[in-house]
Design a protein around this motif. Structure first.
Motif, PDB file in Angstrom:
ATOM      1  N   GLN A   1       6.831  -3.311   0.692  1.00 34.73           N
ATOM      2  CA  GLN A   1       6.876  -4.828   1.751  1.00 34.73           C
ATOM      3  C   GLN A   1       5.387  -5.173   2.518  1.00 34.73           C
ATOM      4  N   GLU A   2       4.446  -4.774   2.698  1.00 37.54           N
ATOM      5  CA  GLU A   2       3.289  -4.161   3.595  1.00 37.54           C
ATOM      6  C   GLU A   2       2.351  -3.022   3.035  1.00 37.54           C
ATOM      7  N   ASP A   3       0.681  -3.693   2.492  1.00 38.38           N
ATOM      8  CA  ASP A   3       0.208  -3.274   1.793  1.00 38.38           C
ATOM      9  C   ASP A   3      -1.756  -3.828   2.615  1.00 38.38           C
ATOM     10  N   THR A   4      -1.852  -3.235   4.054  1.00 38.39           N
ATOM     11  CA  THR A   4      -3.197  -3.689   4.486  1.00 38.39           C
ATOM     12  C   THR A   4      -3.954  -2.450   5.071  1.00 38.39           C
ATOM     13  N   PRO A   5      -4.981  -2.887   5.000  1.00 35.22           N
ATOM     14  CA  PRO A   5      -6.428  -1.795   5.333  1.00 35.22           C
ATOM     15  C   PRO A   5      -5.719  -1.188   6.322  1.00 35.22           C
ATOM     16  N   PHE A   6      -5.082  -1.249   7.537  1.00 30.20           N
ATOM     17  CA  PHE A   6      -4.498  -0.363   8.896  1.00 30.20           C
ATOM     18  C   PHE A   6      -3.029  -0.373   8.645  1.00 30.20           C
ATOM     19  N   ARG A   7      -2.328  -0.992   7.596  1.00 30.43           N
ATOM     20  CA  ARG A   7      -0.607  -0.162   7.714  1.00 30.43           C
ATOM     21  C   ARG A   7       0.004  -0.702   6.436  1.00 30.43           C
ATOM     22  N   ALA A   8       1.031   0.354   5.964  1.00 31.25           N
ATOM     23  CA  ALA A   8       1.418   0.112   4.712  1.00 31.25           C
ATOM     24  C   ALA A   8       3.149   0.355   5.403  1.00 31.25           C
TER      25      ALA A   8
ATOM     26  N   VAL B   1       5.129   8.831  11.182  1.00 32.84           N
ATOM     27  CA  VAL B   1       6.120   7.929  10.018  1.00 32.84           C
ATOM     28  C   VAL B   1       7.074   6.924  11.157  1.00 32.84           C
ATOM     29  N   ASP B   2       6.797   5.714  10.945  1.00 35.29           N
ATOM     30  CA  ASP B   2       7.664   5.157  12.137  1.00 35.29           C
ATOM     31  C   ASP B   2       8.900   4.568  11.019  1.00 35.29           C
TER      32      ASP B   2
ATOM     33  N   VAL C   1       9.872   1.383   5.938  1.00 35.21           N
ATOM     34  CA  VAL C   1       9.198   3.206   6.707  1.00 35.21           C
ATOM     35  C   VAL C   1       7.906   3.027   6.863  1.00 35.21           C
ATOM     36  N   SER C   2       6.826   2.764   7.734  1.00 40.29           N
ATOM     37  CA  SER C   2       5.738   2.575   8.295  1.00 40.29           C
ATOM     38  C   SER C   2       4.788   4.060   8.235  1.00 40.29           C
ATOM     39  N   LEU C   3       3.408   3.671   8.275  1.00 37.61           N
ATOM     40  CA  LEU C   3       2.153   4.812   8.374  1.00 37.61           C
ATOM     41  C   LEU C   3       1.287   4.144   8.791  1.00 37.61           C
TER      42      LEU C   3
END
Length: 922
Positions: A599-606, A663-664, A654-656
């Motif tokens: 869902q999300e792929d950035t330098p600060f969160r996946a 792990v949120d 699920v986010s990191l």
């Protein structure tokens, strides 16, 4: 003749403000009761006194309808005829936060003080279990006793005492000791708080009544002073009590019968208690019972109520109060009146039949309005405080970026330095309506504005990777103190980034700027390391085909497998207690393929999205409806689950974070099923005999197994922010937001933490049939959890998991608390762009509060020691304050503290001690 026995008859009514009737219907009955009470007290001098249930809100509720009775009420209270306080409301102790329990006592005392007399009685007549730190809280409020109805005896339906001798104390009198060693005299309502209810006047009926009642009292009393509570839930005043006592005196001339009060009764008990009283320690949670009537599953009734409460409590005590205290240090008046109103409004939802979710639907619908009212006041206080601060922070460091620089203040109101991903909404190019421009021109100008080349920078000019989302045209308005409202249009953007090392109890300033050259310096790294896998320096996360997680803690190399499996079972119980449907087998997502995507792929969160479609029974079978109506007690019900199936779609994100140590998990589902429970499972793989859970001013260690008396197949427990299972060199902590029920389940691989996400039932339960269709919780729900593994550093000598797992505990507490953000302009100011309004250090110390005392104007700060060893708390004095005092929860100065040098304090804190430090303003 010497009278060897004394019967103390204390008149009262236990006033559930709302329960099986909505609030206003109970309110009408309260007015009738109070009118009758006042009339009885006026007309009958023999009717000595009445205990007004330990909660001052009854006075507010009565005077709201009968303001003309205030003077009469004051006279009766001052003369000792009506006993009031010490609480504002009779709360559920485990479902309200540590600070909410303190505010309850503080506000109750303050309100009672206006009438001149405060009942110094630790009154817990019907709490669904008692917090372990209650004796310490009471002693800090100069209360040396506690009376309670639950937690240390085997009870059944309608609180009937079992003949099984499994008491922690053989007597109804005992000493109750908190983890820090604070001790109070405890009085158990062994025969409930109605054992002296409706005393007969007729001699024949009275003889039969007292022959039974006196035997019951003698069975548990350790002194010749026997307590009889003349009242019960919503019990009307017994207006002929004086005659009833006269009858008893004639029937039993060797026994002294008096219309008593708690002060006199406790004075007599204290003079005659034997030397062999038992000492009970810590939490009172009815573990020595069959487990069916602990009422623990109220922690999962109407989970949406608990989530709103967590949000409201946190906003008041962990956001608005610290922010207002920061602003107070910067010269802003502290809004005591608004805080009192917000806390009272919130606490009106804290009585045990309200926050527990075990009332009729109308009660909980009104609660949602109160939650919003309290929240809106807290948000207003926080916004005003942030505005005050932002106007005084020096943001001129960003002046070199030109007129398009948009500074903002990111504030950390937790007690520890903080890093994490933040989303803020900012406005670009405001155009005020007062300028007289045509709306079409205003809108077009904003639409034409390019968002290219915007970059986020810190105060050192370092570019920070961020996501920038165009939110389009935004309508807003100012409400100036000296002129009419000022509406405007602006271009809104949403900025997401990872903030690093924001100081505890302080802030950092950032700015959105336009600088193409800085944008080129940003790295474009990714946390995604494989198919549905993500990793940072501390953790790696792999999502399996069935949506379960494998999380590896990289320092120690511990691997936790199968995390995040969903479990669904039938529930044929009620709002008080869970009972699994007959013949039911749990439906889980284990081994069932899920739909998974990045869902999300950035330098600060996946972030990885997982979608399950779980086929579950639509409800219980029709038999359950009949069993409810016929009042078949829930343990005797025979209903199974329906053969009709529906799909429960669950979307999990699920986010990191790049620098995150947790792990949120955010889980969303639209519930259309009835009579069921949904949990999330976290196998720890650790073979531990005990675990630890966040509770009221402590992290108690609880055993994983049940006692010999326990018959309930379930052994759910209360939690506040987290539950933790620890091994020798590692541990797993599961944090939550407003999910107050968990269970430790033994599986082949070790202990599994099961967190209840939803419990859907259709009736109140207890003494009659009260349908509660809204307790089925039909509709959309979102729940939040966090997986926090930790490893014990090799060099540590600590053996207490609460100490070597303190980093995880800190992360769990911070997970509860939102960041606070305020956009401002480029301007000079007396506050630096990075600043802390107080700093401290102390191993195993948990920061709890920062506020301002209404009585003294002192800055109030509070911590508690979660370990079993004495610890040192070191504090840097806030600016504009001098003289520090060790205080108590009532915010009274006690001992003046000596400073190390000019600004540093060092305070020795006993094991499990709650310590309050107040700072006198210059």
């Amino acid at each position: 003749m010497t009278q060897s026995k004394t019967v103390h008859i204390i008149s009262h009514t236990h006033w559930d403000r709302e329960w099986y009737l909505p609030y206003e219907k109970h309110h009408v009955l309260l007015i009738k009761l109070m009118d009758t009470l006042i009339q009885t007290l006026r007309q009958d001098d023999g009717y000595r006194s009445f205990h007004l249930d330990g909660q001052t809100i009854i006075l507010e509720d009565y005077l709201q309808i009968r303001p003309e009775m205030k003077e009469t009420l004051e006279q009766l209270i001052r003369s000792g005829r009506i006993h009031i306080g010490p609480w504002y409301i009779l709360q559920d102790e485990f479902l309200t936060s540590s600070e909410a329990n303190v505010r309850n006592l503080l506000i109750g005392h303050r309100d009672a003080k206006t009438y001149g007399v405060i009942s110094k009685l630790g009154y817990f007549p019907d709490s669904f279990g008692n917090m372990g730190q209650a004796p310490q809280l009471l002693r800090q409020a100069d209360i040396e006793n506690a009376v309670f109805g639950r937690g240390v005896k085997p009870t059944g339906f309608n609180n009937e005492v079992s003949e099984v001798q499994a008491y922690e104390s053989p007597y109804s009198e005992m000493f109750w000791e908190a983890p820090d060693g604070s001790k109070v005299l405890g009085i158990l309502f062994a025969n409930w708080y109605s054992n002296g209810n409706e005393i007969p006047v007729n001699p024949e009926a009275a003889s039969k009544y007292w022959d039974q009642k006196l035997v019951e009292a003698a069975r548990y009393a350790s002194t010749p002073h026997w307590l009889f509570m003349n009242g019960c839930d919503h019990q009307p005043v017994q207006t002929d009590l004086t005659d009833a006592i006269s009858t008893a005196e004639k029937l039993y001339p060797d026994i002294r019968f008096i219309h008593s009060n708690f002060e006199d009764y406790l004075s007599d008990v204290n003079r005659t208690i034997p030397s062999d009283l038992s000492i009970i320690r810590g939490e009172l949670r009815s573990q020595h019972t069959d487990g069916w009537s602990t009422l623990v599953n109220t922690a999962s009734s109407r989970v949406y109520i608990k989530q709103k409460n967590q949000e409201g409590q946190t906003l008041l005590e962990k956001v608005a109060e610290p922010l207002a205290a920061f602003a107070y240090q910067a010269g802003c008046p502290y809004p005591h009146h608004l805080f009192t109103y917000a806390w009272k409004t919130l606490m009106q939802n804290h009585p045990h039949d309200s926050i527990c979710g075990c009332s009729v639907d109308e009660v909980h619908a009104e609660m949602m309005t109160r939650f919003e009212k309290s929240k809106h006041v807290a948000e207003s206080i926080a916004a005003d405080s942030l505005t005050w601060l932002a106007e005084r922070v020096d943001t001129s460091v960003f002046s070199g970026y030109g007129k398009e620089a948009v500074p903002f203040l990111l504030t950390n109101t937790t007690g520890w330095e903080r890093s994490g991903t933040v989303t803020v909404q900012l406005e670009l190019n405001r155009i005020y309506f007062r300028d007289g421009r045509d709306f079409r021109d205003m809108r077009q100008d904003l639409k034409d504005k390019s968002l290219d080349d915007y970059v986020l920078v810190d105060v050192d000019g370092k570019p920070i990777p961020c996501g920038l989302e165009d939110m389009g045209i935004h309508f807003g308005y100012d409400l100036p103190d000296d002129k009419f409202r000022q509406p405007y249009f602006a271009r809104a953007v949403r900025v997401t980034f990872e903030a690093a090392n924001v100081p505890a109890l302080g802030y950092k300033t950032y700015a959105l700027t336009r600088d193409a050259s800085l944008k080129l310096l940003l790295s474009q790294t990714s946390l995604i390391v494989g198919t549905y896998a993500m990793e940072n320096e501390y953790l790696s996360v792999q999502v399996a085909d069935d949506g379960s997680l494998t999380v590896t803690e990289k320092l120690e190399g511990t691997v936790y497998k199968g995390l995040g499996v969903y479990e669904n079972t039938g529930d044929i119980g009620n709002e008080y207690m869970y009972r699994q449907a007959c013949g039911d087998t749990a439906v889980t997502t284990r081994g069932v393929p899920a739909s998974i995507r990045i869902q999300e792929d950035t330098p600060f969160r996946a972030s990885i999205e997982i979608v399950h479609e779980l086929e579950i029974p639509a409800s219980a079978e029709d038999l359950l409806d009949t069993e409810r109506k016929e009042l078949v007690w829930f343990t005797q019900r025979k209903s199974a689950r329906s053969d009709t199936k529906i799909t429960l779609k669950i979307t999990t994100v699920v986010s990191l974070d790049k620098n995150g140590k947790r792990v949120d998990i955010a889980s969303t589902f639209n519930n259309h099923a009835k009579d069921h429970r949904l949990r999330m499972l976290f196998p720890t793989g650790l073979d531990a005999a005990t675990h630890y859970a966040d509770s009221i001013f402590e992290v108690p260690e609880r055993i994983n197994t049940t006692t010999a008396e326990w018959k309930n197949p379930s052994n759910c427990q209360h939690q506040q922010a987290f539950v933790m299972v620890a091994g020798a060199r590692q541990g797993l902590t599961i944090a939550n937001r407003g999910l107050n029920e968990y269970e430790i389940v033994r599986e082949d691989s070790g202990q599994t933490i099961a967190i209840t996400l939803l419990r859907a039932v259709g009736e109140l339960g207890d003494w009659g049939y009260f349908p509660t269709p809204e307790a089925q919780c039909i509709g959309e729900h979102t729940v939040h959890l966090s997986v926090i593994p930790y490893a014990v550093p090799v060099e540590t000598n600590e053996v207490d998991p609460r100490v070597h797992g303190s980093g995880a505990i800190q992360a769990a507490h911070q997970y509860q608390i939102p960041w606070s953000v305020k956009q401002t302009e480029v301007h000079p100011g007396e506050l630096p762009p990075i600043y802390a309004f107080g700093s401290w250090e102390g191993q195993a110390m948990v920061f709890s509060a920062m506020k301002v005392s209404e009585e003294t104007g002192d800055m109030i700060t509070r911590w508690y020691n979660i370990s079993a060893q004495e610890r040192a708390l070191k504090i840097e004095l806030p600016e504009k304050f001098h003289h520090a005092y060790k205080s108590d929860i009532m915010e009274r100065r006690l001992d003046r503290l000596q400073q190390e040098g000019s600004e540093r304090l060092s305070v020795s804190v006993r094991p499990a001690e709650i310590v309050t430090i107040s700072f006198e303003q210059l």
